[in-house]
Write a protein that holds these residues in place. Structure first.
Motif, PDB file in Angstrom:
ATOM      1  N   LYS A  33      24.601  15.500  63.788  1.00  0.00           N
ATOM      2  CA  LYS A  33      25.729  16.418  63.586  1.00  0.00           C
ATOM      3  C   LYS A  33      25.220  17.792  63.149  1.00  0.00           C
ATOM      4  CE  LYS A  33      29.778  16.623  60.512  1.00  0.00           C
ATOM      5  NZ  LYS A  33      30.511  15.854  59.497  1.00  0.00           N
ATOM      6  N   GLY A  34      24.252  17.813  62.234  1.00  0.00           N
ATOM      7  CA  GLY A  34      23.681  19.075  61.759  1.00  0.00           C
ATOM      8  C   GLY A  34      22.947  19.821  62.856  1.00  0.00           C
ATOM      9  N   ALA A  35      22.174  19.100  63.667  1.00  0.00           N
ATOM     10  CA  ALA A  35      21.436  19.730  64.762  1.00  0.00           C
ATOM     11  C   ALA A  35      22.391  20.343  65.781  1.00  0.00           C
ATOM     12  CB  ALA A  35      20.516  18.708  65.445  1.00  0.00           C
ATOM     13  N   ILE A  36      23.428  19.594  66.122  1.00  0.00           N
ATOM     14  CA  ILE A  36      24.416  20.091  67.090  1.00  0.00           C
ATOM     15  C   ILE A  36      25.140  21.316  66.525  1.00  0.00           C
ATOM     16  CG2 ILE A  36      26.615  19.537  68.233  1.00  0.00           C
ATOM     17  CD1 ILE A  36      25.509  16.638  68.524  1.00  0.00           C
ATOM     18  N   ALA A  37      25.540  21.235  65.256  1.00  0.00           N
ATOM     19  CA  ALA A  37      26.264  22.358  64.636  1.00  0.00           C
ATOM     20  C   ALA A  37      25.379  23.593  64.550  1.00  0.00           C
ATOM     21  CB  ALA A  37      26.761  21.956  63.244  1.00  0.00           C
ATOM     22  N   SER A  38      24.120  23.421  64.127  1.00  0.00           N
ATOM     23  CA  SER A  38      23.260  24.595  63.979  1.00  0.00           C
ATOM     24  C   SER A  38      22.964  25.245  65.332  1.00  0.00           C
ATOM     25  CB  SER A  38      21.967  24.242  63.242  1.00  0.00           C
ATOM     26  OG  SER A  38      21.126  23.428  64.022  1.00  0.00           O
ATOM     27  N   ALA A  39      22.811  24.449  66.357  1.00  0.00           N
ATOM     28  CA  ALA A  39      22.573  25.001  67.694  1.00  0.00           C
ATOM     29  C   ALA A  39      23.833  25.672  68.243  1.00  0.00           C
ATOM     30  CB  ALA A  39      22.111  23.889  68.644  1.00  0.00           C
ATOM     31  N   GLY A  40      24.972  25.011  68.074  1.00  0.00           N
ATOM     32  CA  GLY A  40      26.234  25.569  68.574  1.00  0.00           C
ATOM     33  C   GLY A  40      26.584  26.876  67.903  1.00  0.00           C
ATOM     34  N   TYR A  41      26.482  26.912  66.573  1.00  0.00           N
ATOM     35  CA  TYR A  41      26.772  28.160  65.853  1.00  0.00           C
ATOM     36  C   TYR A  41      25.771  29.244  66.202  1.00  0.00           C
ATOM     37  CZ  TYR A  41      30.522  26.205  63.030  1.00  0.00           C
ATOM     38  OH  TYR A  41      31.713  25.660  62.612  1.00  0.00           O
ATOM     39  N   GLY A  42      24.533  28.857  66.457  1.00  0.00           N
ATOM     40  CA  GLY A  42      23.540  29.845  66.877  1.00  0.00           C
ATOM     41  C   GLY A  42      23.972  30.544  68.155  1.00  0.00           C
ATOM     42  N   GLY A  43      24.430  29.773  69.134  1.00  0.00           N
ATOM     43  CA  GLY A  43      24.911  30.360  70.390  1.00  0.00           C
ATOM     44  C   GLY A  43      26.150  31.212  70.182  1.00  0.00           C
ATOM     45  N   LEU A  44      27.076  30.739  69.346  1.00  0.00           N
ATOM     46  CA  LEU A  44      28.295  31.511  69.075  1.00  0.00           C
ATOM     47  C   LEU A  44      27.972  32.811  68.334  1.00  0.00           C
ATOM     48  CD1 LEU A  44      30.651  28.573  68.052  1.00  0.00           C
ATOM     49  CD2 LEU A  44      30.787  29.944  70.144  1.00  0.00           C
ATOM     50  N   LEU A  45      27.012  32.755  67.419  1.00  0.00           N
ATOM     51  CA  LEU A  45      26.605  33.978  66.710  1.00  0.00           C
ATOM     52  C   LEU A  45      25.924  34.954  67.665  1.00  0.00           C
ATOM     53  CD1 LEU A  45      25.473  32.317  63.394  1.00  0.00           C
ATOM     54  CD2 LEU A  45      27.264  34.067  63.602  1.00  0.00           C
ATOM     55  N   ASP A  46      25.190  34.435  68.659  1.00  0.00           N
ATOM     56  CA  ASP A  46      24.603  35.309  69.687  1.00  0.00           C
ATOM     57  C   ASP A  46      25.710  36.065  70.424  1.00  0.00           C
ATOM     58  OD1 ASP A  46      22.063  34.479  69.010  1.00  0.00           O
ATOM     59  OD2 ASP A  46      21.793  33.182  70.770  1.00  0.00           O
ATOM     60  N   ILE A  47      26.810  35.362  70.735  1.00  0.00           N
ATOM     61  CA  ILE A  47      27.950  36.007  71.395  1.00  0.00           C
ATOM     62  C   ILE A  47      28.515  37.091  70.479  1.00  0.00           C
ATOM     63  CG2 ILE A  47      30.340  35.676  72.182  1.00  0.00           C
ATOM     64  CD1 ILE A  47      29.481  32.855  73.121  1.00  0.00           C
ATOM     65  N   ILE A  51      23.468  28.850  78.681  1.00  0.00           N
ATOM     66  CA  ILE A  51      23.710  27.491  78.188  1.00  0.00           C
ATOM     67  C   ILE A  51      22.626  27.111  77.182  1.00  0.00           C
ATOM     68  CG2 ILE A  51      23.755  25.051  78.848  1.00  0.00           C
ATOM     69  CD1 ILE A  51      26.288  26.485  79.617  1.00  0.00           C
ATOM     70  N   GLY A  52      21.403  27.519  77.439  1.00  0.00           N
ATOM     71  CA  GLY A  52      20.287  27.207  76.547  1.00  0.00           C
ATOM     72  C   GLY A  52      20.464  27.767  75.142  1.00  0.00           C
ATOM     73  N   SER A  53      21.265  28.840  75.007  1.00  0.00           N
ATOM     74  CA  SER A  53      21.503  29.438  73.692  1.00  0.00           C
ATOM     75  C   SER A  53      22.174  28.454  72.737  1.00  0.00           C
ATOM     76  CB  SER A  53      22.401  30.673  73.826  1.00  0.00           C
ATOM     77  OG  SER A  53      21.844  31.613  74.695  1.00  0.00           O
ATOM     78  N   PHE A  54      22.880  27.478  73.299  1.00  0.00           N
ATOM     79  CA  PHE A  54      23.620  26.506  72.494  1.00  0.00           C
ATOM     80  C   PHE A  54      22.813  25.231  72.239  1.00  0.00           C
ATOM     81  CE2 PHE A  54      26.674  29.299  74.410  1.00  0.00           C
ATOM     82  CZ  PHE A  54      27.531  29.567  73.362  1.00  0.00           C
ATOM     83  N   PHE A  55      21.548  25.229  72.648  1.00  0.00           N
ATOM     84  CA  PHE A  55      20.693  24.062  72.465  1.00  0.00           C
ATOM     85  C   PHE A  55      19.428  24.394  71.677  1.00  0.00           C
ATOM     86  CE2 PHE A  55      23.363  22.900  76.019  1.00  0.00           C
ATOM     87  CZ  PHE A  55      23.723  21.603  75.698  1.00  0.00           C
ATOM     88  N   ARG A  56      19.487  25.466  70.896  1.00  0.00           N
ATOM     89  CA  ARG A  56      18.367  25.856  70.043  1.00  0.00           C
ATOM     90  C   ARG A  56      18.818  25.816  68.582  1.00  0.00           C
ATOM     91  NH1 ARG A  56      17.533  29.876  74.109  1.00  0.00           N
ATOM     92  NH2 ARG A  56      18.583  31.392  72.807  1.00  0.00           N
ATOM     93  N   PRO A  57      18.615  24.684  67.912  1.00  0.00           N
ATOM     94  CA  PRO A  57      19.026  24.596  66.506  1.00  0.00           C
ATOM     95  C   PRO A  57      18.299  25.640  65.654  1.00  0.00           C
ATOM     96  CG  PRO A  57      18.438  22.427  67.359  1.00  0.00           C
ATOM     97  CD  PRO A  57      18.032  23.439  68.391  1.00  0.00           C
TER      98      PRO A  57
END
Length: 176
Positions: A31-45, A53-59
């Motif tokens: 859950k933490g890995a998914i959240a950190s990667a997802g928020y990372g991509g959203l913060l990039d936006i 798509i890869g932006s959301f898979f980099r914790p």
């Protein structure tokens, strides 16, 4: 007419408890890995960066996120057991914890503190934003579940936007 009612009881052994605890730890780590990667991509936006798509898979800052998720989940569970309202309060005041940790590279405790500070300073706006977030998810779910494919990403982007605005951060204008 006799009805047979059979009751069974099960006993959890030490091994069973260990498996449950290990399963919970693995679930929180994922859950933490998914959240950190997802928020990372959203913060990039939100930063106006080019996103794939890869932006959301980099914790990012995964250890701090996992520890914070563990702390918040335990506090929420305890709060929900204590008449529900304390659990809802924990959920609301910790709403920005993960995004703050990923955005500012904070420790788990500093991420929780940052979230509490943002919510305390903007309680009415955060309450309204959280209700909007929930409404987005409900509307997506009502559309035969398929609406969640749009509603969930929009809801989390809304959460990041709310976090950035309320914390004094910047949000890049949309490139349309």
């Amino acid at each position: 007419g006799d009805t047979l009612i059979e009751t069974t009881t099960s006993t959890l052994t030490g091994g069973g408890i260990a498996v449950l605890i290990l399963g919970a730890i693995i679930q929180i780590a994922v859950k933490g890995a998914i959240a950190s990667a997802g928020y990372g991509g959203l913060l990039d936006i939100a930063n106006g960066q080019s996103v794939s798509i890869g932006s959301f898979f980099r914790p990012r800052n995964i250890a701090a996120v996992v520890v914070a998720v563990l702390i918040v989940d335990i506090l929420t569970a305890v709060g929900l057991v204590l008449c529900i309202i304390p659990g809802l309060a924990v959920m609301l005041f910790a709403w920005f914890t993960t995004v703050a940790i990923v955005d500012r590279n904070l420790s788990p405790i500093d991420g929780i503190r940052a979230s509490i500070d943002i919510v305390k300073a903007n309680f009415g706006q955060v309450l309204l934003a959280s209700l909007t977030f929930i409404a987005l998810i409900i509307v997506g779910a009502l559309l035969c579940g398929v609406g969640l494919l749009v509603a969930v990403p929009v809801a989390y982007l809304f959460l990041v936007y709310t976090y950035r605005v309320l914390s004094g951060g910047s949000v890049a204008p949309a490139n349309v």
